[in-house]
Design a protein around this motif. Sequence first.
Motif, mmCIF file in Angstrom:
data_model
loop_
_atom_site.group_PDB
_atom_site.id
_atom_site.type_symbol
_atom_site.label_atom_id
_atom_site.label_comp_id
_atom_site.label_asym_id
_atom_site.label_seq_id
_atom_site.Cartn_x
_atom_site.Cartn_y
_atom_site.Cartn_z
ATOM 1 N N GLN A 1 35.656 48.812 37.514
ATOM 2 C CA GLN A 1 35.751 48.970 38.969
ATOM 3 C C GLN A 1 35.129 47.777 39.684
ATOM 4 O OE1 GLN A 1 33.780 52.741 39.303
ATOM 5 N NE2 GLN A 1 35.664 53.906 39.062
ATOM 6 N N THR A 2 34.023 47.284 39.166
ATOM 7 C CA THR A 2 33.341 46.140 39.765
ATOM 8 C C THR A 2 34.229 44.904 39.729
ATOM 9 O OG1 THR A 2 31.182 47.014 39.144
ATOM 10 C CG2 THR A 2 31.303 44.655 39.617
ATOM 11 N N VAL A 3 34.892 44.671 38.607
ATOM 12 C CA VAL A 3 35.774 43.510 38.472
ATOM 13 C C VAL A 3 36.911 43.582 39.479
ATOM 14 C CG1 VAL A 3 37.413 42.336 36.948
ATOM 15 C CG2 VAL A 3 35.189 43.048 36.060
ATOM 16 N N LEU A 4 37.603 44.705 39.557
ATOM 17 C CA LEU A 4 38.731 44.834 40.487
ATOM 18 C C LEU A 4 38.270 44.718 41.937
ATOM 19 C CD1 LEU A 4 41.747 45.170 40.759
ATOM 20 C CD2 LEU A 4 41.420 47.641 40.789
ATOM 21 N N GLN A 5 37.157 45.345 42.278
ATOM 22 C CA GLN A 5 36.639 45.277 43.645
ATOM 23 C C GLN A 5 36.245 43.844 44.012
ATOM 24 O OE1 GLN A 5 36.591 48.009 45.781
ATOM 25 N NE2 GLN A 5 36.200 46.478 47.325
ATOM 26 N N THR A 6 35.650 43.122 43.079
ATOM 27 C CA THR A 6 35.244 41.742 43.341
ATOM 28 C C THR A 6 36.452 40.844 43.523
ATOM 29 O OG1 THR A 6 33.222 42.102 42.055
ATOM 30 C CG2 THR A 6 33.834 39.814 42.504
ATOM 31 N N ILE A 7 37.482 41.026 42.707
ATOM 32 C CA ILE A 7 38.718 40.250 42.878
ATOM 33 C C ILE A 7 39.345 40.581 44.226
ATOM 34 C CG2 ILE A 7 41.059 39.869 42.018
ATOM 35 C CD1 ILE A 7 39.943 40.401 39.186
ATOM 36 N N LYS A 8 39.356 41.853 44.579
ATOM 37 C CA LYS A 8 39.926 42.286 45.861
ATOM 38 C C LYS A 8 39.168 41.667 47.033
ATOM 39 C CE LYS A 8 40.518 46.407 48.601
ATOM 40 N NZ LYS A 8 40.069 47.753 48.786
ATOM 41 N N ASP A 9 37.840 41.682 46.974
ATOM 42 C CA ASP A 9 37.023 41.203 48.084
ATOM 43 C C ASP A 9 36.915 39.682 48.163
ATOM 44 O OD1 ASP A 9 36.550 43.843 48.736
ATOM 45 O OD2 ASP A 9 34.544 43.896 47.860
ATOM 46 N N HIS A 10 36.927 38.990 47.019
ATOM 47 C CA HIS A 10 36.637 37.552 47.005
ATOM 48 C C HIS A 10 37.773 36.696 46.464
ATOM 49 C CE1 HIS A 10 32.488 38.400 48.063
ATOM 50 N NE2 HIS A 10 32.490 39.340 47.126
ATOM 51 N N GLY A 11 38.911 37.330 46.140
ATOM 52 C CA GLY A 11 40.018 36.570 45.556
ATOM 53 C C GLY A 11 40.696 35.682 46.559
ATOM 54 N N PRO A 12 41.346 34.674 46.103
ATOM 55 C CA PRO A 12 41.508 34.195 44.750
ATOM 56 C C PRO A 12 40.157 33.730 44.165
ATOM 57 C CG PRO A 12 43.018 33.041 46.232
ATOM 58 C CD PRO A 12 42.121 33.893 47.053
ATOM 59 N N ILE A 13 39.947 34.039 42.868
ATOM 60 C CA ILE A 13 38.659 33.785 42.237
ATOM 61 C C ILE A 13 38.885 33.462 40.756
ATOM 62 C CG2 ILE A 13 38.319 36.236 41.744
ATOM 63 C CD1 ILE A 13 35.340 35.873 42.323
ATOM 64 N N SER A 14 38.090 32.546 40.225
ATOM 65 C CA SER A 14 38.181 32.212 38.802
ATOM 66 C C SER A 14 37.357 33.205 37.992
ATOM 67 C CB SER A 14 37.661 30.786 38.558
ATOM 68 O OG SER A 14 36.261 30.730 38.760
ATOM 69 N N LYS A 15 37.614 33.262 36.689
ATOM 70 C CA LYS A 15 36.842 34.148 35.822
ATOM 71 C C LYS A 15 35.365 33.752 35.818
ATOM 72 C CE LYS A 15 40.431 35.168 32.445
ATOM 73 N NZ LYS A 15 40.758 35.057 31.009
ATOM 74 N N ARG A 16 35.092 32.463 35.860
ATOM 75 C CA ARG A 16 33.696 31.992 35.855
ATOM 76 C C ARG A 16 32.974 32.488 37.110
ATOM 77 N NH1 ARG A 16 30.996 31.103 31.880
ATOM 78 N NH2 ARG A 16 32.562 29.727 31.054
ATOM 79 N N GLU A 17 33.602 32.342 38.274
ATOM 80 C CA GLU A 17 32.995 32.821 39.518
ATOM 81 C C GLU A 17 32.881 34.348 39.510
ATOM 82 O OE1 GLU A 17 33.495 32.565 44.375
ATOM 83 O OE2 GLU A 17 34.952 31.532 43.096
ATOM 84 N N LEU A 18 33.852 35.004 38.922
ATOM 85 C CA LEU A 18 33.828 36.466 38.782
ATOM 86 C C LEU A 18 32.610 36.890 37.956
ATOM 87 C CD1 LEU A 18 35.534 38.948 39.542
ATOM 88 C CD2 LEU A 18 36.837 38.575 37.450
ATOM 89 N N GLN A 19 32.348 36.171 36.884
ATOM 90 C CA GLN A 19 31.186 36.455 36.049
ATOM 91 C C GLN A 19 29.891 36.242 36.823
ATOM 92 O OE1 GLN A 19 30.523 33.764 32.799
ATOM 93 N NE2 GLN A 19 29.223 35.217 31.713
ATOM 94 N N GLU A 20 29.819 35.162 37.581
ATOM 95 C CA GLU A 20 28.612 34.860 38.363
ATOM 96 C C GLU A 20 28.368 35.924 39.439
ATOM 97 O OE1 GLU A 20 29.355 30.929 39.815
ATOM 98 O OE2 GLU A 20 29.122 30.023 37.830
ATOM 99 N N ARG A 21 29.422 36.367 40.107
ATOM 100 C CA ARG A 21 29.272 37.356 41.182
ATOM 101 C C ARG A 21 28.924 38.754 40.679
ATOM 102 N NH1 ARG A 21 30.643 36.179 46.358
ATOM 103 N NH2 ARG A 21 31.741 34.234 46.724
ATOM 104 N N LYS B 1 45.532 27.195 39.840
ATOM 105 C CA LYS B 1 44.529 26.590 38.968
ATOM 106 C C LYS B 1 43.443 25.978 39.837
ATOM 107 C CE LYS B 1 46.771 26.751 34.886
ATOM 108 N NZ LYS B 1 46.273 27.189 33.619
ATOM 109 N N GLU B 2 42.204 26.068 39.351
ATOM 110 C CA GLU B 2 41.054 25.466 40.027
ATOM 111 C C GLU B 2 40.647 24.259 39.200
ATOM 112 O OE1 GLU B 2 36.985 27.295 39.650
ATOM 113 O OE2 GLU B 2 37.404 27.709 41.764
ATOM 114 N N MET B 3 40.662 23.090 39.808
ATOM 115 C CA MET B 3 40.319 21.871 39.087
ATOM 116 C C MET B 3 38.803 21.716 39.021
ATOM 117 S SD MET B 3 43.238 20.958 38.176
ATOM 118 C CE MET B 3 42.800 19.470 37.335
ATOM 119 N N THR B 4 38.291 21.476 37.816
ATOM 120 C CA THR B 4 36.865 21.268 37.608
ATOM 121 C C THR B 4 36.693 19.983 36.813
ATOM 122 O OG1 THR B 4 36.865 22.530 35.543
ATOM 123 C CG2 THR B 4 36.434 23.758 37.567
ATOM 124 N N ALA B 5 35.452 19.651 36.488
ATOM 125 C CA ALA B 5 35.189 18.449 35.699
ATOM 126 C C ALA B 5 35.801 18.579 34.304
ATOM 127 C CB ALA B 5 33.690 18.215 35.591
ATOM 128 N N GLY B 6 35.840 19.796 33.764
ATOM 129 C CA GLY B 6 36.448 20.044 32.457
ATOM 130 C C GLY B 6 37.917 20.374 32.627
#
Length: 103
Positions: A14-34, A60-65
């Motif tokens: 439930q936390t994962v879906l709610q966080t995607i709903k509230d803060h999306g678009p979001i990467s998995k890394r940011e999802l983990q941090e939140r 896609k979110e461009m990062t250093a990697g």
Amino acid sequence: MGFYQALNHRSGIQTVLQTIKDHGPISKRELQERTGLSWGHISQVTKRFLENEYIVVCGKEMTAGRAREVLDVNQADNYFIGADLNYQRVRLVLMDMKGCIVY
């Protein structure tokens, strides 16, 4: 799986879906941090949501990697129906996954 373990697992989903709903678009890394959930749990839950088309990869979110996938709820295929029933009338509402009223 024990009762408390199952309860924590459901709460994490439930936390994962709610966080995607509230803060999306979001990467998995940011999802983990939140959420503070483990990387394995995030990966498992998002994989299941993608398979059932509750969420979609929207870019896609461009990062250093390497580039990270960006996730958001699937507003095109999934809806909620709300009903207000009382003795005078019945009111219905159709909403998308973001909570926007469609009809």
